[in-house]
Enzyme design. Sequence first.
Site, PDB file in Angstrom:
ATOM      1  N   GLY A 111      49.834  -4.636   1.513  1.00 57.44           N
ATOM      2  CA  GLY A 111      48.376  -4.574   1.442  1.00 57.44           C
ATOM      3  C   GLY A 111      47.838  -5.421   0.296  1.00 57.44           C
ATOM      4  O   GLY A 111      47.080  -6.339   0.498  1.00 57.44           O
ATOM      5  N   PHE A 112      48.232  -5.053  -0.908  1.00 58.61           N
ATOM      6  CA  PHE A 112      47.865  -5.794  -2.124  1.00 58.61           C
ATOM      7  C   PHE A 112      46.355  -5.849  -2.352  1.00 58.61           C
ATOM      8  O   PHE A 112      45.863  -6.750  -3.014  1.00 58.61           O
ATOM      9  CB  PHE A 112      48.465  -7.208  -2.096  1.00 58.61           C
ATOM     10  CG  PHE A 112      49.884  -7.248  -1.616  1.00 58.61           C
ATOM     11  CD1 PHE A 112      50.875  -6.599  -2.349  1.00 58.61           C
ATOM     12  CD2 PHE A 112      50.233  -7.873  -0.436  1.00 58.61           C
ATOM     13  CE1 PHE A 112      52.196  -6.598  -1.909  1.00 58.61           C
ATOM     14  CE2 PHE A 112      51.543  -7.865   0.012  1.00 58.61           C
ATOM     15  CZ  PHE A 112      52.522  -7.229  -0.723  1.00 58.61           C
ATOM     16  N   GLY A 155      55.058   0.114   0.765  1.00 62.38           N
ATOM     17  CA  GLY A 155      56.227  -0.466   0.132  1.00 62.38           C
ATOM     18  C   GLY A 155      56.433   0.049  -1.273  1.00 62.38           C
ATOM     19  O   GLY A 155      57.388  -0.298  -1.953  1.00 62.38           O
ATOM     20  N   ASN A 164      61.060   6.538 -10.438  1.00 66.46           N
ATOM     21  CA  ASN A 164      62.272   6.160  -9.703  1.00 66.46           C
ATOM     22  C   ASN A 164      62.620   4.741 -10.119  1.00 66.46           C
ATOM     23  O   ASN A 164      61.923   3.796  -9.771  1.00 66.46           O
ATOM     24  CB  ASN A 164      62.021   6.244  -8.189  1.00 66.46           C
ATOM     25  CG  ASN A 164      63.238   5.835  -7.376  1.00 66.46           C
ATOM     26  OD1 ASN A 164      64.088   5.060  -7.833  1.00 66.46           O
ATOM     27  ND2 ASN A 164      63.333   6.340  -6.164  1.00 66.46           N
ATOM     28  N   PRO A 165      63.673   4.580 -10.881  1.00 67.95           N
ATOM     29  CA  PRO A 165      63.982   3.258 -11.436  1.00 67.95           C
ATOM     30  C   PRO A 165      64.146   2.179 -10.362  1.00 67.95           C
ATOM     31  O   PRO A 165      63.806   1.033 -10.579  1.00 67.95           O
ATOM     32  CB  PRO A 165      65.321   3.467 -12.155  1.00 67.95           C
ATOM     33  CG  PRO A 165      65.472   4.917 -12.316  1.00 67.95           C
ATOM     34  CD  PRO A 165      64.636   5.606 -11.272  1.00 67.95           C
ATOM     35  N   THR A 183      62.767   1.974  -7.137  1.00 61.61           N
ATOM     36  CA  THR A 183      61.518   1.526  -6.523  1.00 61.61           C
ATOM     37  C   THR A 183      60.581   0.935  -7.576  1.00 61.61           C
ATOM     38  O   THR A 183      59.829   0.003  -7.285  1.00 61.61           O
ATOM     39  CB  THR A 183      60.826   2.668  -5.758  1.00 61.61           C
ATOM     40  OG1 THR A 183      60.626   3.767  -6.650  1.00 61.61           O
ATOM     41  CG2 THR A 183      61.652   3.125  -4.586  1.00 61.61           C
ATOM     42  N   GLN A 212      58.831  -2.693  -7.590  1.00 62.10           N
ATOM     43  CA  GLN A 212      57.388  -2.910  -7.758  1.00 62.10           C
ATOM     44  C   GLN A 212      57.109  -3.939  -8.850  1.00 62.10           C
ATOM     45  O   GLN A 212      56.282  -4.825  -8.699  1.00 62.10           O
ATOM     46  CB  GLN A 212      56.694  -1.593  -8.126  1.00 62.10           C
ATOM     47  CG  GLN A 212      56.484  -0.676  -6.952  1.00 62.10           C
ATOM     48  CD  GLN A 212      55.267  -1.069  -6.139  1.00 62.10           C
ATOM     49  OE1 GLN A 212      54.136  -0.984  -6.571  1.00 62.10           O
ATOM     50  NE2 GLN A 212      55.498  -1.545  -4.934  1.00 62.10           N
ATOM     51  N   GLU A 238      50.536  -2.821 -10.067  1.00 63.82           N
ATOM     52  CA  GLU A 238      49.826  -4.075 -10.281  1.00 63.82           C
ATOM     53  C   GLU A 238      50.195  -4.779 -11.574  1.00 63.82           C
ATOM     54  O   GLU A 238      50.059  -5.991 -11.689  1.00 63.82           O
ATOM     55  CB  GLU A 238      48.321  -3.812 -10.225  1.00 63.82           C
ATOM     56  CG  GLU A 238      47.924  -3.417  -8.812  1.00 63.82           C
ATOM     57  CD  GLU A 238      46.498  -2.940  -8.684  1.00 63.82           C
ATOM     58  OE1 GLU A 238      45.639  -3.765  -8.388  1.00 63.82           O
ATOM     59  OE2 GLU A 238      46.248  -1.737  -8.873  1.00 63.82           O
TER      60      GLU A 238
END
Lengths: 770, 328, 168
Positions: free
Chosen positions: A274-275, A502, A664-665, A667, A671, A737
């Site tokens: 999406g972003f 994601g 969660n390291p 995921t 990110q 972000e």
Amino acid sequence: MSRVQNVVVGSVRTALGWVPAQWLPGGTPDPLIERRAAIGRQASRLDGPQKVAGEARFAAEVAMDRLVYATLVHSPVTRGRITRLDTAAAEAAPGVTLVMTHRNMPRLGTLPLIGVSDLTAVGNSSLPIMQDGEIRYNGQVVALVLADTQEQADHAAGLIELDYAAETARTRFAEAKAGARTPASILIDKNHVSIGNAERELASAPYRVDYLYRTPGQNHNAIELHALTVAWQGEQLLVHDATQMVAASAAALAKLFGLKKDDVRVLSPFVGGGFGGKGLWDHQILAIAAARLAGRPVRLALSREGVYRIIGGRSPTEQRVAIAADAQGQFTALVHTGYSVMPPYGACPEQYTMGTRSLYRARSVEIVQRHIDLDIVPNTFMRAPGEAIGTFALESAVDELAHAMGVDPIELRLRNLPERHPISGAPFSQHALGQAYRDGAGRFGWERRKAEPGTRREGEWLIGLGCATGSFPYARMPGANVRLTLHADGTATVSCSAQEMGMGTATVQVQHAADRLGLPIDAITFEMGDSALPAAPMAGGSCQTASIAGAMAAAADKLIGELLRLAGNDTPLAGLRAGEVRFADAGIAGIAAPARHETFRSILARAGRETVSVTAAGSMPLEFLKFAMHSSSAIFCALRVSGVTGEVRVDRLLGSFDCGTILNPMTAASQFRGGMIMGLGLALTEETLFDERSGRIMNATLADYHVPAHLDVPEIDVMWTGIPDPRSPLGARGIGEIGITGVAAAVANAVFNATGKRVRELPITLDKLL
Amino acid sequence: MIPVGYVRASSLGAIPPMLAGDGHRLLGGGTNLVDLMRKGVERPSLLIDVTALPATIEEAADGGLVIGAAARNSAVAAHPLVRVRYPILSRAILSGASAQIRNMATVAGNLMQRTRCVYFNDVAGSRCNKRAPGSGCDAIGGFNRYHAILGASSACIATHPSDMCVALAALDARIRVDGPGGARTIPIGEFHRLPGDTPEIETALAPGEVIVAVEVPASPFAGRSTYRKVRDRASFAFALVSVAAGLTLDKERIADIRIAFGGVAPKPWRALQAEALLRGGPATSAAFEAAAAAELAHAEPLAGNAFKRELAKRSLSAILAELAGVSR
Amino acid sequence: MAIMINGAAVAAPGDARVSLLDLLREQLHLTGTKVGCNQGACGACTVLVDGERVLSCLTLAVQADGRSVTTIEGLGSAESPHPLQAAFIKHDGFQCGYCTPGQICAAAAMLREAEAGMPSYLTADLTAAPVLLSRDEVRERMSGNLCRCGAHNGIVDAILEVAAEHAA
Ligand SMILES: Cc1cc2nc3c(=O)[nH]c(=O)nc-3n(C[C@H](O)[C@H](O)[C@H](O)COP(=O)(O)OP(=O)(O)OC[C@H]3O[C@@H](n4cnc5c(N)ncnc54)[C@H](O)[C@@H]3O)c2cc1C
Ligand code: SF4
Ligand code: FES
Ligand code: FES
């Protein structure tokens, strides 16, 4: 926001300044910060098996009977009106069910723009949607065709005959600057900040830099195209959409189409990226209206070109950053002003000065953003709106100043880190940018950087190292709701309308729920992506995790009360009050006397209940009005520039983040990396080519708009301080972000270190380095 | 996309009469044609699939190669003889597009692919003399970063986007065609045309003609030849400038040399002037730079592509220095 | 003739405009193959035709007549994953998961190409065989598959792990 809202936010902030911290949500740190079991553990994605097998169903993949396919026709004219419209040939074409234009499009109102006051206001554009023959921007949809197959719809769309009377359009950035507007606020902050006399300080300082930086328009380019599959069942509307705002979309659609809120259901269990781009735009409204007119379910997937035409991206900017420093390197003036494009019918102010407001202390400050009106598809929020490009300007300037002073750029930054928020004076909830820099510099090998630019060469290649600061504010959305359901077998279901694009939403919230409820991970099911579930906020502003976490904490509190009530007196817990127990070992235990414990199964069995369920909303997010809550990062880049061709190859990238608890390291690392890679695109390759002569985007393809390919992406190292934020749920601050921020400057600074050339205009393409 | 028929050509001989119909077009891998059909640039009525035609890669009597028109780009790049004798061709192909596209694309399709000019591709919104003769050219004065600095005209400044063809130009390849007028062979240098006043005519192929094969003569340059592509992304992007070059040395002198540029002209640009200056002369950096400068002296840059003159010069000098083994 | 799709015979469509991609997704509901551009520029639609990776968006379905197509559904499933699928999970080689089937199909073919000695633009010695799959080689060979979430590192890690197992 208006001046009135400015005053309101301002006075709330002032009032909160007097309120003791303990009275606020997050006043006492979330106890889970101390008791993490599943949280913080490496857990692979729960939806991984489905995704790698291609079994995860996206919005355009829902099968329906009697489905028809939609194709849109876009205006090639930028401003004007339709003078002739002939749909006869299209209507007669094979397979065509409907041709919809402004003539037969149902009359609808406009969407309220995304705002902070009304959570169902999620429009990216307040322009009328196919309600008249006016053309307001290039690419605007002028017709929609439905046919039995996509091929038939595409063909028929080409048979519609349209003539336009074109009028002069505003398409030139430089010319429109003269008429720029100065809004009162930028999101919830007052726009214009003026402390001391920055111009005077600049003029008299021993060291200063004062430059213009330019950044181009960009597009999100999620690989999944915007798409929806929609069906009406009488007065009920079912929308399978690719959206980052499930609940709010449903509410907004209900309002727009005059339906009861419960009669609209938006489903979006998976979103292919999406972003910021997958919000509510014209295409959803058009497909829904067409489905109603045709009386058949409709699938509309935008073409890649269509995405560029009607989904806005990041605004181009021209920014001035000036910094003055005294002999000791203390900033005496900090100026950040500039222009971005934001038509009055758009929602995103491209808040490029946000980072500047919190990162450094300076004796005098001058900050103001100006908006330019152009006739364009409204720009919108794109990953770290504002901050991604604002940090490019600011952090390039800091590097320029450091070079001018002959000081190490990290050292210069550390000398100017603020104790409190430099503008509001609010205390930081937690802030360890200095540590992030020191840790990052050590791991990266910063000491190997040669201060003198252009002095390291390996064959054809010039080698350079650079760094820059990234920044992103914490936010938590009001209106987040979570339902917790305990089952007789001792398992639990967590439900809310949240979205997965994601980020690992389900994975992380299951970890959270496990710790919150004292259950193992495999005892938790997470339901989301459905507006029929309790409403979660949109996935935006990196606040989904904290917002849901806040709501889940509230629901857990409520659940304790409910369970104690059900447990009655015939329990080891008898006599204990809600404040005296907590979740532990698949049940409830006394805090002071942990031996007093009863399992969920036992409580439910005794009460004869199949399930017990509570729904709660998170508290008002007052914490970020009282405290300055900011994530920040130190980005390091090592690259090569070809002395022959000017090509840039990034060899190493390291991000050292200060973002609170990392839930969660695995995921989280993904990110961070994902944001940093988008930052590489921002720095080196990405630019939406807007032809100012016509007002038309010319590279509306993935072949001509260059997002980084595998060979552009080096191995990326990420690390974090991991210090929990005592004021946020779980101590976490949002990580979606921040990764992109600071990267463009780190690259630009490394390019300077390699070549001695300062590029102040993105993207840094090879022609700028020849 | 307008409705279109589809047939498979069973033999070469069957094609010319099939091509006679209005809007009848040959279909190779489809990686260009299908894309352009979707964009509305191409509107064929019948597709004649020629991928079943000979795709063989055979050694010719003179020691060269004959590559069947339907040979896939990846097959050519991977062929042992190509890798050993024409590394320049192998590498040029491998620099193009993506592995998937190279698996689909045919040699003939690659030769015939059309420009990537964004205005050419924009049927709804832009004027283009190539697509609609006489309508104007929006690239002039617009985005022309990817456009030509050599060989363009006031009617059209588009570049030919192929990498493979640049290597073929350096290798003096010949295109074997067949058609109503019989079989003939066209030297690669004459195959693609400069735009002049008729940018819509892109090749020397006559109506009804079909590419049958590509002949690559024996090359003395195998050991000292290479292809370098400069682009906006590290991979999977069209060339801003590319150089195919090969040379042979006689002591410190250049015995023979071939140079072709991609990305700078409406066709693969054989740098004949630079070659002539260098042939028989010393293999020194100064000579390379002078030759590059002379070749680029005729460049007519526009606002968006002016950098290509310098880029082409530098890339050529560097590649020649590398091939000759002289330090710069 | 027919198109063999994951082992099952399917009639080629009557409308020649139908891409192999649309045949898979819209008519056969094999939605594991994704669409990101329909222009050949993203790789999300990658499938294997006669074992080779191709883009289904630029392949007309009629062109596949008589050939054999393998999609992500034919490689493995959530219950019994292909080694690449398992490695993608282990190395977090995806986020949204949308480019993922295309990446995995491309990787499966790429490993075979390397085994067969196919060089890449980066291969220093074009005549060397077998090819050593370095990190750079994998990055170059996978560059036709874009990922906007930025899962590149995990994707390459996953592929290198499977490549090493192959070699062992
Ligand atoms: C995203 C993307 C990136 C790309 N990047 C590059 C790149 O970096 N470098 C590069 O060089 N190329 C690149 N390409 C272009 C690619 O190389 C061409 O599309 C391909 O070579 C065309 O071959 P094809 O067989 O698919 O041709 P088709 O699309 O099938 O046909 C192309 C043309 O050739 C004609 N034709 C086919 N066979 C014959 C024949 N036997 N005789 C006469 N005419 C014939 C057709 O009628 C048509 O006009 C890229 C393409 C895409 C989509
Ligand atoms: S450069 Fe050529 S192809 Fe491009 S718009 Fe001009 S005429 Fe058309
Ligand atoms: S959908 Fe086929 S390459 Fe993008
Ligand atoms: S995982 Fe989302 S695009 Fe690759």
